[in-house]
Write a protein that holds these residues in place. Structure first.
Motif, mmCIF file in Angstrom:
data_model
loop_
_atom_site.group_PDB
_atom_site.id
_atom_site.type_symbol
_atom_site.label_atom_id
_atom_site.label_comp_id
_atom_site.label_asym_id
_atom_site.label_seq_id
_atom_site.Cartn_x
_atom_site.Cartn_y
_atom_site.Cartn_z
ATOM 1 N N UNK A 83 56.216 34.124 34.733
ATOM 2 C CA UNK A 83 54.893 33.632 34.292
ATOM 3 C C UNK A 83 54.822 32.108 34.228
ATOM 4 N N UNK A 84 55.753 31.399 34.870
ATOM 5 C CA UNK A 84 55.787 29.937 34.730
ATOM 6 C C UNK A 84 54.719 29.236 35.576
ATOM 7 N N UNK A 85 54.173 29.926 36.571
ATOM 8 C CA UNK A 85 53.138 29.293 37.400
ATOM 9 C C UNK A 85 51.803 29.546 36.698
ATOM 10 N N UNK A 86 51.393 28.524 35.945
ATOM 11 C CA UNK A 86 50.280 28.718 35.014
ATOM 12 C C UNK A 86 49.021 27.943 35.434
ATOM 13 N N UNK A 87 47.988 28.074 34.636
ATOM 14 C CA UNK A 87 46.689 27.489 34.977
ATOM 15 C C UNK A 87 46.762 25.979 35.193
ATOM 16 N N UNK A 98 54.293 34.453 38.561
ATOM 17 C CA UNK A 98 52.898 34.039 38.392
ATOM 18 C C UNK A 98 52.357 34.546 37.058
ATOM 19 N N UNK A 99 51.648 33.672 36.358
ATOM 20 C CA UNK A 99 50.902 34.130 35.183
ATOM 21 C C UNK A 99 49.584 34.686 35.728
ATOM 22 N N UNK A 100 49.440 35.990 35.688
ATOM 23 C CA UNK A 100 48.290 36.609 36.358
ATOM 24 C C UNK A 100 46.955 36.249 35.699
ATOM 25 N N UNK A 101 46.987 36.054 34.381
ATOM 26 C CA UNK A 101 45.751 35.633 33.694
ATOM 27 C C UNK A 101 45.308 34.274 34.232
ATOM 28 N N UNK A 154 49.938 36.241 49.004
ATOM 29 C CA UNK A 154 51.240 36.667 48.492
ATOM 30 C C UNK A 154 51.776 37.874 49.252
ATOM 31 N N UNK A 155 53.087 37.858 49.415
ATOM 32 C CA UNK A 155 53.791 38.977 50.055
ATOM 33 C C UNK A 155 54.160 40.038 49.021
ATOM 34 N N UNK A 156 53.817 39.756 47.765
ATOM 35 C CA UNK A 156 54.126 40.720 46.708
ATOM 36 C C UNK A 156 52.856 40.836 45.881
ATOM 37 N N UNK A 157 52.123 41.916 46.090
ATOM 38 C CA UNK A 157 50.827 42.065 45.428
ATOM 39 C C UNK A 157 50.979 41.975 43.912
ATOM 40 N N UNK A 158 50.088 41.211 43.259
ATOM 41 C CA UNK A 158 50.140 41.159 41.792
ATOM 42 C C UNK A 158 49.669 42.480 41.198
ATOM 43 N N UNK A 159 49.948 42.673 39.914
ATOM 44 C CA UNK A 159 49.478 43.900 39.263
ATOM 45 C C UNK A 159 47.956 43.974 39.291
ATOM 46 N N UNK A 160 47.311 42.793 39.271
ATOM 47 C CA UNK A 160 45.843 42.777 39.237
ATOM 48 C C UNK A 160 45.247 42.637 40.647
ATOM 49 N N UNK A 161 45.978 43.084 41.669
ATOM 50 C CA UNK A 161 45.540 42.901 43.066
ATOM 51 C C UNK A 161 44.142 43.480 43.320
ATOM 52 N N UNK A 162 43.903 44.671 42.776
ATOM 53 C CA UNK A 162 42.626 45.333 43.047
ATOM 54 C C UNK A 162 41.458 44.472 42.560
ATOM 55 N N UNK A 163 41.630 43.958 41.344
ATOM 56 C CA UNK A 163 40.588 43.121 40.738
ATOM 57 C C UNK A 163 40.388 41.836 41.556
ATOM 58 N N UNK A 164 41.497 41.203 41.944
ATOM 59 C CA UNK A 164 41.381 39.952 42.706
ATOM 60 C C UNK A 164 40.756 40.208 44.071
ATOM 61 N N UNK A 165 41.161 41.299 44.709
ATOM 62 C CA UNK A 165 40.580 41.630 46.015
ATOM 63 C C UNK A 165 39.078 41.875 45.906
#
Ligand code: 3PG
Length: 309
Positions: A206-210, A231-234, A250-261
Protein backbone atom coordinates in the motif's frame (compact mmCIF):
# COMPACT_ATOMS: atom_id res chain seq x y z
CA UNK A 1 16.18 -43.50 -4.21
CA UNK A 2 14.69 -41.40 -6.98
CA UNK A 3 14.02 -37.81 -5.99
CA UNK A 4 10.69 -36.44 -7.12
CA UNK A 5 10.66 -32.86 -8.40
CA UNK A 6 7.07 -31.65 -8.48
CA UNK A 7 6.32 -28.80 -10.89
CA UNK A 8 3.09 -27.32 -9.54
CA UNK A 9 1.89 -24.57 -11.84
CA UNK A 10 -1.65 -23.28 -11.88
CA UNK A 11 -0.44 -21.29 -14.94
CA UNK A 12 1.66 -23.88 -16.83
CA UNK A 13 5.04 -23.40 -18.47
CA UNK A 14 5.24 -23.65 -22.28
CA UNK A 15 5.61 -27.29 -23.43
CA UNK A 16 9.11 -26.54 -24.75
CA UNK A 17 10.17 -25.35 -21.31
CA UNK A 18 9.00 -28.63 -19.78
CA UNK A 19 10.99 -30.66 -22.32
CA UNK A 20 14.10 -28.60 -21.63
CA UNK A 21 13.62 -28.96 -17.87
CA UNK A 22 13.41 -32.72 -18.36
CA UNK A 23 16.64 -32.64 -20.39
CA UNK A 24 18.54 -31.27 -17.36
CA UNK A 25 17.92 -34.57 -15.55
CA UNK A 26 17.87 -36.81 -18.63
CA UNK A 27 21.19 -38.48 -17.82
CA UNK A 28 20.43 -38.76 -14.10
CA UNK A 29 18.45 -41.80 -13.11
CA UNK A 30 17.90 -40.55 -9.56
CA UNK A 31 15.59 -37.62 -10.42
CA UNK A 32 12.07 -37.58 -11.86
CA UNK A 33 9.92 -34.60 -12.80
CA UNK A 34 6.19 -34.77 -12.20
CA UNK A 35 3.69 -32.15 -13.33
CA UNK A 36 0.64 -30.74 -11.62
CA UNK A 37 -0.72 -28.18 -14.05
CA UNK A 38 -3.86 -26.02 -14.05
CA UNK A 39 -4.91 -27.35 -10.67
CA UNK A 40 -7.92 -25.66 -9.12
CA UNK A 41 -7.93 -26.93 -5.51
CA UNK A 42 -5.29 -26.73 -2.78
CA UNK A 43 -6.14 -30.35 -2.00
CA UNK A 44 -4.74 -31.35 -5.41
CA UNK A 45 -1.51 -29.48 -4.62
CA UNK A 46 -1.27 -31.08 -1.17
CA UNK A 47 -1.84 -34.51 -2.62
CA UNK A 48 0.79 -34.12 -5.36
CA UNK A 49 3.44 -32.67 -3.02
CA UNK A 50 3.18 -35.32 -0.31
CA UNK A 51 6.03 -37.49 -1.65
CA UNK A 52 8.00 -34.69 -3.38
CA UNK A 53 11.64 -34.01 -2.47
CA UNK A 54 11.70 -30.75 -4.41
CA UNK A 55 9.05 -28.32 -5.58
CA UNK A 56 9.03 -25.85 -8.46
CA UNK A 57 6.32 -23.19 -8.47
CA UNK A 58 5.47 -19.91 -10.20
CA UNK A 59 2.96 -17.63 -8.43
CA UNK A 60 1.52 -20.74 -6.77
CA UNK A 61 1.21 -20.35 -3.01
CA UNK A 62 3.66 -22.42 -0.98
CA UNK A 63 1.83 -22.03 2.32
CA UNK A 64 2.45 -23.67 5.68
CA UNK A 65 -0.51 -25.95 4.92
CA UNK A 66 1.12 -27.14 1.70
CA UNK A 67 4.46 -27.65 3.47
CA UNK A 68 2.72 -29.58 6.27
CA UNK A 69 1.52 -32.00 3.61
CA UNK A 70 5.03 -32.38 2.15
CA UNK A 71 6.87 -34.58 4.60
CA UNK A 72 9.92 -35.20 2.38
CA UNK A 73 10.30 -31.70 0.96
CA UNK A 74 13.82 -30.24 1.11
CA UNK A 75 13.71 -27.40 -1.41
CA UNK A 76 11.20 -25.04 -3.04
CA UNK A 77 12.24 -23.05 -6.08
CA UNK A 78 10.07 -20.19 -7.23
CA UNK A 79 10.78 -20.13 -10.98
CA UNK A 80 10.74 -16.36 -11.17
CA UNK A 81 11.72 -13.29 -9.19
CA UNK A 82 9.13 -12.48 -6.49
CA UNK A 83 8.89 -14.95 -3.64
CA UNK A 84 6.14 -13.32 -1.61
CA UNK A 85 4.09 -16.45 -2.36
CA UNK A 86 6.35 -18.64 -0.18
CA UNK A 87 5.81 -18.74 3.58
CA UNK A 88 9.51 -18.27 4.37
CA UNK A 89 9.10 -18.63 8.13
CA UNK A 90 7.36 -21.99 7.69
CA UNK A 91 10.04 -23.12 5.22
CA UNK A 92 12.86 -22.18 7.62
CA UNK A 93 11.14 -23.91 10.55
CA UNK A 94 10.89 -27.07 8.49
CA UNK A 95 14.48 -26.81 7.19
CA UNK A 96 13.23 -26.36 3.65
CA UNK A 97 15.48 -24.25 1.44
CA UNK A 98 13.56 -21.62 -0.54
CA UNK A 99 15.05 -20.12 -3.71
CA UNK A 100 14.09 -17.91 -6.63
CA UNK A 101 15.64 -17.68 -10.09
CA UNK A 102 16.49 -13.97 -10.31
CA UNK A 103 16.83 -12.40 -13.75
CA UNK A 104 15.55 -15.38 -15.72
CA UNK A 105 12.22 -13.85 -16.74
CA UNK A 106 13.16 -10.15 -16.54
CA UNK A 107 13.23 -9.36 -20.23
CA UNK A 108 9.75 -10.79 -20.74
CA UNK A 109 8.33 -8.63 -17.93
CA UNK A 110 10.16 -5.54 -19.18
CA UNK A 111 8.88 -6.00 -22.74
CA UNK A 112 5.34 -6.25 -21.42
CA UNK A 113 5.80 -3.06 -19.36
CA UNK A 114 6.80 -1.12 -22.47
CA UNK A 115 4.04 -2.78 -24.49
CA UNK A 116 1.48 -1.66 -21.92
CA UNK A 117 2.90 1.89 -22.06
CA UNK A 118 2.41 2.02 -25.83
CA UNK A 119 -1.12 0.62 -25.41
CA UNK A 120 -2.06 3.36 -22.94
CA UNK A 121 -0.24 6.11 -24.87
CA UNK A 122 -2.31 5.10 -27.93
CA UNK A 123 -5.59 5.24 -26.03
CA UNK A 124 -6.00 1.47 -25.92
CA UNK A 125 -5.99 1.42 -29.74
CA UNK A 126 -9.47 2.98 -29.84
CA UNK A 127 -8.74 5.16 -32.85
CA UNK A 128 -8.39 8.46 -30.97
CA UNK A 129 -5.22 10.56 -31.25
CA UNK A 130 -2.74 9.42 -28.61
CA UNK A 131 0.80 10.36 -27.67
CA UNK A 132 4.34 9.06 -28.16
CA UNK A 133 6.92 7.75 -25.72
CA UNK A 134 9.78 9.61 -27.42
CA UNK A 135 11.10 12.36 -25.14
CA UNK A 136 8.85 11.40 -22.20
CA UNK A 137 10.34 10.86 -18.76
CA UNK A 138 10.10 7.38 -17.31
CA UNK A 139 10.80 6.66 -13.66
CA UNK A 140 11.91 3.17 -12.73
CA UNK A 141 10.88 2.43 -9.18
CA UNK A 142 13.46 -0.17 -8.07
CA UNK A 143 16.39 -0.99 -10.30
CA UNK A 144 16.68 -4.78 -10.15
CA UNK A 145 16.84 -7.10 -13.13
CA UNK A 146 13.46 -6.03 -14.51
CA UNK A 147 14.07 -2.33 -13.88
CA UNK A 148 17.38 -2.53 -15.70
CA UNK A 149 15.74 -4.23 -18.69
CA UNK A 150 12.98 -1.60 -18.75
CA UNK A 151 15.68 1.11 -18.84
CA UNK A 152 17.38 -0.56 -21.81
CA UNK A 153 14.16 -0.79 -23.83
CA UNK A 154 12.88 2.66 -22.81
CA UNK A 155 16.10 4.20 -24.09
CA UNK A 156 15.39 2.54 -27.45
CA UNK A 157 12.10 4.45 -27.49
CA UNK A 158 14.03 7.68 -26.86
CA UNK A 159 12.63 8.14 -23.36
CA UNK A 160 14.51 10.05 -20.66
CA UNK A 161 15.15 7.42 -18.01
CA UNK A 162 15.22 8.05 -14.24
CA UNK A 163 15.46 5.56 -11.39
CA UNK A 164 15.25 5.30 -7.64
CA UNK A 165 16.64 2.35 -5.71
CA UNK A 166 18.27 2.77 -2.30
CA UNK A 167 19.72 -0.75 -2.54
CA UNK A 168 21.65 -0.25 -5.79
CA UNK A 169 24.77 1.96 -5.96
CA UNK A 170 24.12 5.14 -7.95
CA UNK A 171 27.20 4.65 -10.17
CA UNK A 172 25.89 1.23 -11.26
CA UNK A 173 22.61 2.78 -12.38
CA UNK A 174 24.29 5.78 -13.99
CA UNK A 175 26.57 3.43 -15.96
CA UNK A 176 23.41 2.42 -17.88
CA UNK A 177 22.77 6.03 -18.89
CA UNK A 178 20.00 6.37 -16.29
CA UNK A 179 19.59 9.43 -14.06
CA UNK A 180 19.42 8.62 -10.35
CA UNK A 181 17.03 10.60 -8.16
CA UNK A 182 17.36 10.98 -4.39
CA UNK A 183 13.89 9.92 -3.28
CA UNK A 184 10.68 8.17 -4.27
CA UNK A 185 8.94 11.55 -4.12
CA UNK A 186 11.39 13.06 -6.62
CA UNK A 187 10.90 10.12 -8.98
CA UNK A 188 7.12 10.52 -9.06
CA UNK A 189 7.08 14.31 -9.38
CA UNK A 190 9.61 14.14 -12.24
CA UNK A 191 8.24 11.38 -14.44
CA UNK A 192 5.27 11.06 -16.83
CA UNK A 193 5.53 7.27 -16.65
CA UNK A 194 6.45 5.35 -13.52
CA UNK A 195 7.19 1.64 -13.88
CA UNK A 196 6.94 -0.32 -10.63
CA UNK A 197 9.46 -3.04 -9.81
CA UNK A 198 9.35 -3.17 -6.02
CA UNK A 199 8.62 -6.44 -4.21
CA UNK A 200 5.53 -6.83 -2.02
CA UNK A 201 6.58 -6.89 1.63
CA UNK A 202 5.59 -5.27 4.92
CA UNK A 203 7.38 -2.04 3.99
CA UNK A 204 6.03 -1.70 0.45
CA UNK A 205 2.43 -2.88 0.74
CA UNK A 206 0.00 0.00 0.00
CA UNK A 207 3.00 2.36 -0.24
CA UNK A 208 1.98 3.83 -3.61
CA UNK A 209 -0.41 6.39 -2.23
CA UNK A 210 -2.43 9.41 -3.33
CA UNK A 211 0.24 12.03 -2.64
CA UNK A 212 2.83 10.20 -4.70
CA UNK A 213 0.45 9.62 -7.59
CA UNK A 214 -0.91 13.16 -7.49
CA UNK A 215 2.59 14.61 -7.67
CA UNK A 216 3.11 13.08 -11.14
CA UNK A 217 3.09 15.52 -14.08
CA UNK A 218 0.12 15.97 -16.43
CA UNK A 219 -0.50 12.89 -18.58
CA UNK A 220 0.76 10.55 -15.89
CA UNK A 221 0.73 6.78 -16.41
CA UNK A 222 1.48 4.29 -13.64
CA UNK A 223 2.64 0.92 -14.97
CA UNK A 224 2.50 -2.03 -12.60
CA UNK A 225 4.16 -5.31 -13.53
CA UNK A 226 5.16 -5.89 -9.90
CA UNK A 227 2.45 -6.79 -7.37
CA UNK A 228 -1.08 -5.45 -6.79
CA UNK A 229 -0.46 -5.26 -3.02
CA UNK A 230 1.99 -2.33 -3.34
CA UNK A 231 -0.83 -0.04 -4.50
CA UNK A 232 -3.15 1.68 -2.06
CA UNK A 233 -6.37 0.93 -3.92
CA UNK A 234 -8.34 3.69 -2.19
CA UNK A 235 -5.71 6.16 -3.42
CA UNK A 236 -5.95 4.75 -6.92
CA UNK A 237 -9.72 5.25 -7.00
CA UNK A 238 -9.26 8.78 -5.67
CA UNK A 239 -6.58 9.85 -8.17
CA UNK A 240 -8.48 8.44 -11.15
CA UNK A 241 -11.56 10.37 -10.01
CA UNK A 242 -9.62 13.56 -9.28
CA UNK A 243 -7.51 13.71 -12.45
CA UNK A 244 -8.86 12.88 -15.88
CA UNK A 245 -5.33 12.81 -17.31
CA UNK A 246 -4.22 9.97 -15.02
CA UNK A 247 -3.91 6.40 -16.33
CA UNK A 248 -3.21 3.10 -14.61
CA UNK A 249 -2.14 -0.07 -16.39
CA UNK A 250 -1.34 -3.26 -14.55
CA UNK A 251 -0.41 -6.87 -15.19
CA UNK A 252 -1.98 -7.77 -11.86
CA UNK A 253 -5.60 -6.72 -11.62
CA UNK A 254 -6.43 -4.86 -8.40
CA UNK A 255 -9.16 -6.16 -6.13
CA UNK A 256 -11.28 -3.20 -7.25
CA UNK A 257 -10.70 -3.91 -10.98
CA UNK A 258 -14.40 -4.21 -11.79
CA UNK A 259 -15.16 -0.82 -10.28
CA UNK A 260 -12.20 0.87 -11.99
CA UNK A 261 -13.05 -0.70 -15.34
CA UNK A 262 -16.63 0.54 -15.00
CA UNK A 263 -15.81 4.09 -13.88
CA UNK A 264 -12.61 4.80 -15.83
CA UNK A 265 -12.76 2.47 -18.82
CA UNK A 266 -10.59 4.65 -21.08
CA UNK A 267 -7.86 5.17 -18.51
CA UNK A 268 -7.24 1.76 -16.95
CA UNK A 269 -6.25 -1.61 -18.31
CA UNK A 270 -5.63 -4.90 -16.51
CA UNK A 271 -4.44 -8.10 -18.17
CA UNK A 272 -6.91 -10.97 -17.64
CA UNK A 273 -4.13 -13.13 -16.15
CA UNK A 274 -0.59 -12.16 -15.11
CA UNK A 275 1.25 -12.19 -18.45
CA UNK A 276 4.63 -10.59 -17.69
CA UNK A 277 6.71 -13.75 -17.50
CA UNK A 278 4.48 -15.74 -19.84
CA UNK A 279 6.78 -16.18 -22.83
CA UNK A 280 8.35 -19.38 -24.06
CA UNK A 281 11.81 -17.87 -23.55
CA UNK A 282 11.14 -16.81 -19.95
CA UNK A 283 9.53 -20.18 -19.18
CA UNK A 284 12.60 -21.99 -20.51
CA UNK A 285 15.06 -19.71 -18.69
CA UNK A 286 13.30 -19.83 -15.32
CA UNK A 287 12.23 -23.49 -15.53
CA UNK A 288 15.65 -24.80 -16.53
CA UNK A 289 17.37 -22.64 -13.89
CA UNK A 290 14.98 -24.03 -11.27
CA UNK A 291 15.82 -27.66 -12.12
CA UNK A 292 19.55 -26.88 -12.27
CA UNK A 293 19.42 -25.17 -8.87
CA UNK A 294 17.65 -28.17 -7.36
CA UNK A 295 20.24 -30.60 -8.74
CA UNK A 296 23.11 -28.31 -7.59
CA UNK A 297 21.57 -28.19 -4.11
CA UNK A 298 21.18 -31.96 -3.78
CA UNK A 299 24.55 -32.78 -5.35
CA UNK A 300 26.78 -30.00 -3.96
CA UNK A 301 24.78 -28.27 -1.24
CA UNK A 302 24.74 -25.14 -3.44
CA UNK A 303 22.51 -22.50 -1.80
CA UNK A 304 23.49 -19.53 -4.00
CA UNK A 305 19.92 -18.41 -4.64
CA UNK A 306 18.48 -19.23 -1.22
CA UNK A 307 16.12 -16.50 0.03
CA UNK A 308 15.45 -17.83 3.55
CA UNK A 309 19.04 -17.81 4.81
C1 3PG B 1 7.88 -13.06 -10.97
O1 3PG B 1 7.87 -12.67 -9.79
O2 3PG B 1 8.82 -13.71 -11.44
C2 3PG B 1 6.76 -12.65 -11.89
O3 3PG B 1 5.77 -11.99 -11.21
C3 3PG B 1 6.22 -13.80 -12.75
O4 3PG B 1 5.23 -14.55 -12.12
P1 3PG B 1 4.62 -15.86 -12.82
O5 3PG B 1 5.70 -16.89 -12.88
O6 3PG B 1 3.47 -16.27 -11.98
O7 3PG B 1 4.19 -15.50 -14.21
Amino acid sequence: MTKKILVATEKPFAPDAISQMKKVIADKSDYAIELLEKYTEVSQFKDAVKDADALIIRSDKATREVMDAAQKLKIIVRAGAGYDNIDLAAASEKNIVAMNTPGQNSNAVAELALGMMVYMARCKFNGKSGSELLGKKIGIHAYGNVGKAVARIAKGFGMEVYAFDPFVAADKIEADGVKVVGSVEELYRTCHYVSLHIPANDKTKKSINFDLLNSMPKGAVLVNTARKEVICEESMKKILAARNDFKYVSDIAPDCAEELNKDFADRVYFTPKKMGAQTEEANINAGVAAVEQIVAYFENGDTTFQVNK
